[in-house]
Design an enzyme around this catalytic site. Structure first.
Site, PDB file in Angstrom:
ATOM      1  N   LYS A   1       8.643   5.272  -7.262  1.00  0.00           N
ATOM      2  CA  LYS A   1       8.791   6.677  -6.832  1.00  0.00           C
ATOM      3  C   LYS A   1       7.925   7.595  -7.683  1.00  0.00           C
ATOM      4  CE  LYS A   1      13.464   6.976  -5.041  1.00  0.00           C
ATOM      5  NZ  LYS A   1      14.825   7.237  -5.490  1.00  0.00           N
TER       6      LYS A   1
ATOM      7  N   ASN B   1       1.328   3.121  -2.594  1.00  0.00           N
ATOM      8  CA  ASN B   1       0.528   4.086  -3.368  1.00  0.00           C
ATOM      9  C   ASN B   1      -0.637   4.616  -2.534  1.00  0.00           C
ATOM     10  OD1 ASN B   1       1.344   4.553  -6.274  1.00  0.00           O
ATOM     11  ND2 ASN B   1       1.599   2.332  -6.089  1.00  0.00           N
TER      12      ASN B   1
ATOM     13  N   GLU C   1       5.241   6.622  -9.345  1.00  0.00           N
ATOM     14  CA  GLU C   1       3.833   6.292  -9.067  1.00  0.00           C
ATOM     15  C   GLU C   1       3.302   7.156  -7.935  1.00  0.00           C
ATOM     16  OE1 GLU C   1       2.823   2.102  -8.703  1.00  0.00           O
ATOM     17  OE2 GLU C   1       4.575   1.520  -9.864  1.00  0.00           O
TER      18      GLU C   1
ATOM     19  N   HIS D   1      -0.628   1.347 -13.047  1.00  0.00           N
ATOM     20  CA  HIS D   1       0.066   0.201 -13.644  1.00  0.00           C
ATOM     21  C   HIS D   1       1.524   0.596 -13.902  1.00  0.00           C
ATOM     22  CE1 HIS D   1       0.429  -3.434 -16.104  1.00  0.00           C
ATOM     23  NE2 HIS D   1       1.137  -2.686 -16.935  1.00  0.00           N
TER      24      HIS D   1
ATOM     25  N   GLY E   1       0.787  -1.225   0.000  1.00  0.00           N
ATOM     26  CA  GLY E   1       0.000   0.000   0.000  1.00  0.00           C
ATOM     27  C   GLY E   1       0.819   1.274   0.000  1.00  0.00           C
TER      28      GLY E   1
ATOM     29  N   MET F   1      -4.684  -7.108  -6.538  1.00  0.00           N
ATOM     30  CA  MET F   1      -4.257  -8.203  -7.403  1.00  0.00           C
ATOM     31  C   MET F   1      -5.375  -9.158  -7.818  1.00  0.00           C
ATOM     32  SD  MET F   1      -1.188  -7.359  -7.872  1.00  0.00           S
ATOM     33  CE  MET F   1      -0.483  -8.792  -8.681  1.00  0.00           C
ATOM     34  N   ARG F   2      -6.601  -8.643  -7.906  1.00  0.00           N
ATOM     35  CA  ARG F   2      -7.695  -9.467  -8.417  1.00  0.00           C
ATOM     36  C   ARG F   2      -8.217  -8.822  -9.694  1.00  0.00           C
ATOM     37  NH1 ARG F   2      -7.715 -14.249  -6.820  1.00  0.00           N
ATOM     38  NH2 ARG F   2      -9.911 -14.553  -7.279  1.00  0.00           N
TER      39      ARG F   2
HETATM   40  C1  GRF Z   1       2.602  -0.867  -7.871  1.00  0.00           C
HETATM   41  O1  GRF Z   1       3.762  -1.062  -8.633  1.00  0.00           O
HETATM   42  C2  GRF Z   1       1.409  -0.705  -8.786  1.00  0.00           C
HETATM   43  O2  GRF Z   1       1.711  -0.054  -9.964  1.00  0.00           O
HETATM   44  C3  GRF Z   1       1.057  -2.136  -9.064  1.00  0.00           C
HETATM   45  O3  GRF Z   1       1.251  -2.798  -7.840  1.00  0.00           O
HETATM   46  C4  GRF Z   1       2.236  -2.108  -7.061  1.00  0.00           C
HETATM   47  C5  GRF Z   1       1.605  -1.777  -5.750  1.00  0.00           C
HETATM   48  O4  GRF Z   1       2.498  -1.261  -4.813  1.00  0.00           O
HETATM   49  N1  GRF Z   1      -0.267  -2.214  -9.632  1.00  0.00           N
HETATM   50  P1  GRF Z   1       1.973  -0.665  -3.439  1.00  0.00           P
HETATM   51  O5  GRF Z   1       1.131  -1.755  -2.757  1.00  0.00           O
HETATM   52  O6  GRF Z   1       1.169   0.542  -3.730  1.00  0.00           O
HETATM   53  O7  GRF Z   1       3.206  -0.366  -2.650  1.00  0.00           O
END
Ligand code: GRF
Length: 197
Positions: free
Chosen positions: A173, A15, A175, A110, A13, A91-92
Protein backbone atom coordinates in the site's frame (compact mmCIF):
# COMPACT_ATOMS: atom_id res chain seq x y z
CA UNK A 1 8.48 18.25 -21.69
CA UNK A 2 7.29 15.19 -19.84
CA UNK A 3 9.93 12.53 -19.24
CA UNK A 4 9.38 9.31 -21.17
CA UNK A 5 9.21 6.35 -18.82
CA UNK A 6 9.45 2.62 -19.53
CA UNK A 7 8.33 0.23 -16.80
CA UNK A 8 9.85 -3.25 -16.49
CA UNK A 9 7.73 -5.89 -14.78
CA UNK A 10 7.56 -9.62 -14.22
CA UNK A 11 4.17 -10.05 -12.59
CA UNK A 12 1.00 -8.48 -11.30
CA UNK A 13 2.11 -4.92 -11.83
CA UNK A 14 0.25 -3.21 -9.00
CA UNK A 15 3.06 -0.66 -8.78
CA UNK A 16 2.79 -0.19 -12.54
CA UNK A 17 -0.91 0.53 -12.02
CA UNK A 18 -0.09 3.18 -9.42
CA UNK A 19 2.31 4.82 -11.88
CA UNK A 20 -0.23 4.66 -14.70
CA UNK A 21 -2.89 6.26 -12.48
CA UNK A 22 -0.58 9.05 -11.37
CA UNK A 23 0.64 9.74 -14.90
CA UNK A 24 -2.91 10.34 -16.08
CA UNK A 25 -2.94 13.69 -14.29
CA UNK A 26 -2.11 16.43 -16.78
CA UNK A 27 0.46 17.99 -14.43
CA UNK A 28 2.40 14.79 -13.81
CA UNK A 29 5.95 15.32 -15.14
CA UNK A 30 6.32 11.88 -16.72
CA UNK A 31 4.42 9.70 -19.17
CA UNK A 32 4.57 5.94 -19.46
CA UNK A 33 5.42 5.05 -23.02
CA UNK A 34 6.29 1.37 -22.76
CA UNK A 35 5.81 -1.64 -20.48
CA UNK A 36 8.07 -4.66 -20.87
CA UNK A 37 7.66 -7.98 -19.11
CA UNK A 38 10.26 -10.73 -19.15
CA UNK A 39 7.47 -13.18 -18.29
CA UNK A 40 4.86 -14.00 -20.92
CA UNK A 41 1.33 -13.52 -19.62
CA UNK A 42 2.24 -11.21 -16.73
CA UNK A 43 -0.94 -9.42 -15.66
CA UNK A 44 0.79 -6.06 -15.80
CA UNK A 45 0.88 -6.34 -19.60
CA UNK A 46 -2.90 -6.33 -19.61
CA UNK A 47 -3.00 -3.28 -17.35
CA UNK A 48 -0.83 -1.42 -19.86
CA UNK A 49 -2.89 -2.45 -22.87
CA UNK A 50 -6.09 -1.42 -21.09
CA UNK A 51 -4.67 2.07 -20.80
CA UNK A 52 -3.44 2.28 -24.37
CA UNK A 53 0.20 1.89 -23.39
CA UNK A 54 2.46 -0.18 -25.60
CA UNK A 55 3.19 -3.51 -23.93
CA UNK A 56 5.67 -6.14 -24.96
CA UNK A 57 7.16 -9.38 -23.72
CA UNK A 58 10.88 -9.97 -23.93
CA UNK A 59 11.15 -13.47 -22.58
CA UNK A 60 14.62 -14.03 -21.14
CA UNK A 61 14.22 -17.75 -21.78
CA UNK A 62 14.13 -17.12 -25.52
CA UNK A 63 17.72 -15.84 -25.47
CA UNK A 64 20.95 -17.72 -25.41
CA UNK A 65 22.41 -15.70 -22.60
CA UNK A 66 21.93 -12.65 -20.41
CA UNK A 67 23.82 -10.44 -22.80
CA UNK A 68 21.53 -11.23 -25.73
CA UNK A 69 18.45 -10.70 -23.52
CA UNK A 70 19.75 -7.33 -22.37
CA UNK A 71 20.57 -6.32 -25.92
CA UNK A 72 16.93 -6.87 -26.87
CA UNK A 73 15.86 -4.92 -23.80
CA UNK A 74 18.20 -2.09 -24.68
CA UNK A 75 16.96 -1.95 -28.28
CA UNK A 76 13.30 -1.75 -27.20
CA UNK A 77 14.05 0.95 -24.63
CA UNK A 78 16.07 2.95 -27.13
CA UNK A 79 13.34 2.63 -29.78
CA UNK A 80 10.84 3.98 -27.27
CA UNK A 81 13.21 6.87 -26.51
CA UNK A 82 12.91 6.17 -22.82
CA UNK A 83 14.40 8.79 -20.49
CA UNK A 84 13.77 6.80 -17.31
CA UNK A 85 13.35 3.08 -16.64
CA UNK A 86 11.26 2.04 -13.64
CA UNK A 87 11.75 -1.48 -12.34
CA UNK A 88 8.47 -2.54 -10.73
CA UNK A 89 8.58 -6.13 -9.59
CA UNK A 90 11.08 -6.97 -12.33
CA UNK A 91 12.66 -10.25 -11.25
CA UNK A 92 15.83 -10.30 -13.34
CA UNK A 93 19.18 -9.02 -12.19
CA UNK A 94 20.61 -6.52 -14.66
CA UNK A 95 24.31 -6.70 -15.46
CA UNK A 96 26.73 -3.85 -14.81
CA UNK A 97 27.00 -3.39 -18.58
CA UNK A 98 23.30 -2.70 -18.94
CA UNK A 99 23.10 -0.55 -15.81
CA UNK A 100 26.06 1.54 -16.94
CA UNK A 101 24.50 2.14 -20.34
CA UNK A 102 21.48 3.61 -18.55
CA UNK A 103 23.44 5.15 -15.72
CA UNK A 104 21.35 7.23 -13.29
CA UNK A 105 18.25 6.57 -15.35
CA UNK A 106 17.01 3.33 -13.74
CA UNK A 107 14.85 3.37 -10.60
CA UNK A 108 13.76 0.40 -8.49
CA UNK A 109 11.23 -0.12 -5.72
CA UNK A 110 12.22 -2.53 -2.98
CA UNK A 111 9.99 -3.70 -0.12
CA UNK A 112 12.26 -2.90 2.82
CA UNK A 113 13.88 0.15 4.38
CA UNK A 114 17.22 -0.12 2.62
CA UNK A 115 20.02 -0.64 3.47
CA UNK A 116 18.23 -3.16 5.72
CA UNK A 117 17.16 -6.44 4.11
CA UNK A 118 18.40 -6.76 0.57
CA UNK A 119 17.64 -9.55 -1.88
CA UNK A 120 14.58 -11.80 -1.80
CA UNK A 121 11.91 -12.63 0.81
CA UNK A 122 12.72 -9.43 2.59
CA UNK A 123 9.43 -9.25 4.48
CA UNK A 124 10.25 -12.58 6.11
CA UNK A 125 13.77 -11.32 6.75
CA UNK A 126 12.32 -8.31 8.59
CA UNK A 127 10.05 -10.55 10.72
CA UNK A 128 12.85 -12.99 11.50
CA UNK A 129 15.12 -10.14 12.53
CA UNK A 130 12.47 -8.87 14.96
CA UNK A 131 12.41 -5.47 13.26
CA UNK A 132 9.91 -3.06 14.80
CA UNK A 133 9.35 -1.40 11.47
CA UNK A 134 9.88 -2.02 7.82
CA UNK A 135 8.70 -0.31 4.65
CA UNK A 136 9.73 0.41 1.10
CA UNK A 137 12.47 2.25 -0.72
CA UNK A 138 12.82 3.77 -4.17
CA UNK A 139 16.44 4.02 -5.21
CA UNK A 140 18.59 4.63 -8.25
CA UNK A 141 19.89 1.34 -9.64
CA UNK A 142 23.64 0.81 -9.61
CA UNK A 143 25.48 -2.40 -10.54
CA UNK A 144 25.26 -3.62 -6.91
CA UNK A 145 21.97 -5.28 -6.01
CA UNK A 146 19.53 -3.15 -3.98
CA UNK A 147 22.15 -0.48 -3.61
CA UNK A 148 22.36 2.99 -5.09
CA UNK A 149 21.23 6.44 -3.97
CA UNK A 150 17.97 6.42 -2.03
CA UNK A 151 15.28 8.69 -3.43
CA UNK A 152 12.49 8.03 -0.97
CA UNK A 153 11.17 5.72 1.74
CA UNK A 154 7.92 5.05 3.61
CA UNK A 155 7.73 2.96 6.75
CA UNK A 156 5.13 0.70 8.33
CA UNK A 157 5.08 -1.07 11.71
CA UNK A 158 5.87 -4.77 11.90
CA UNK A 159 3.16 -6.32 14.08
CA UNK A 160 3.66 -9.21 16.49
CA UNK A 161 1.38 -11.56 14.55
CA UNK A 162 2.60 -10.55 11.07
CA UNK A 163 3.27 -13.14 8.41
CA UNK A 164 5.25 -12.36 5.27
CA UNK A 165 1.87 -11.98 3.51
CA UNK A 166 0.29 -9.52 5.95
CA UNK A 167 3.46 -7.45 6.12
CA UNK A 168 3.84 -7.49 2.31
CA UNK A 169 0.29 -6.21 1.89
CA UNK A 170 0.89 -3.36 4.37
CA UNK A 171 4.12 -2.39 2.60
CA UNK A 172 2.60 -2.66 -0.87
CA UNK A 173 0.00 0.00 0.00
CA UNK A 174 2.84 2.38 0.82
CA UNK A 175 4.71 1.41 -2.36
CA UNK A 176 1.73 2.60 -4.36
CA UNK A 177 2.07 6.04 -2.79
CA UNK A 178 5.86 6.18 -2.75
CA UNK A 179 6.66 5.18 -6.33
CA UNK A 180 4.50 7.77 -8.13
CA UNK A 181 5.59 10.59 -5.86
CA UNK A 182 9.26 9.66 -6.09
CA UNK A 183 9.18 9.25 -9.86
CA UNK A 184 7.60 12.70 -10.15
CA UNK A 185 10.41 14.24 -8.10
CA UNK A 186 13.07 12.36 -10.04
CA UNK A 187 11.52 13.35 -13.38
CA UNK A 188 11.72 16.98 -12.34
CA UNK A 189 15.02 17.09 -10.48
CA UNK A 190 17.01 14.01 -11.50
CA UNK A 191 19.66 12.96 -9.01
CA UNK A 192 19.10 16.15 -7.03
CA UNK A 193 16.00 14.32 -5.78
CA UNK A 194 18.14 12.03 -3.59
CA UNK A 195 17.79 12.57 0.11
CA UNK A 196 21.35 13.77 0.53
CA UNK A 197 21.20 16.34 -2.26
C1 GRF B 1 6.73 -5.20 -4.90
O1 GRF B 1 6.68 -5.59 -3.55
C2 GRF B 1 8.07 -4.55 -5.19
O2 GRF B 1 8.57 -3.83 -4.13
C3 GRF B 1 8.92 -5.76 -5.45
O3 GRF B 1 8.09 -6.64 -6.17
C4 GRF B 1 6.72 -6.40 -5.84
C5 GRF B 1 6.01 -6.12 -7.12
O4 GRF B 1 4.62 -6.04 -6.99
N1 GRF B 1 10.15 -5.37 -6.09
P1 GRF B 1 3.72 -5.55 -8.20
O5 GRF B 1 4.04 -6.45 -9.40
O6 GRF B 1 4.04 -4.13 -8.48
O7 GRF B 1 2.31 -5.75 -7.74
Amino acid sequence: MKKRVAVLISGSGSNLQALIDAARHPDYPAEIVLVISNRPGAYGLERATQHGIKAMTIDHKAFENRKAFEQALHAALSDAQADIICLAGFMRILTADFVNRWQDRILNIHPSLLPAFKGLNVQQQAIDAGAAESGCTVHVVTPDLDDGPILGQRSVPVLADDTAETLSARILKEEHILYPETLARFAEKGLAATRKA
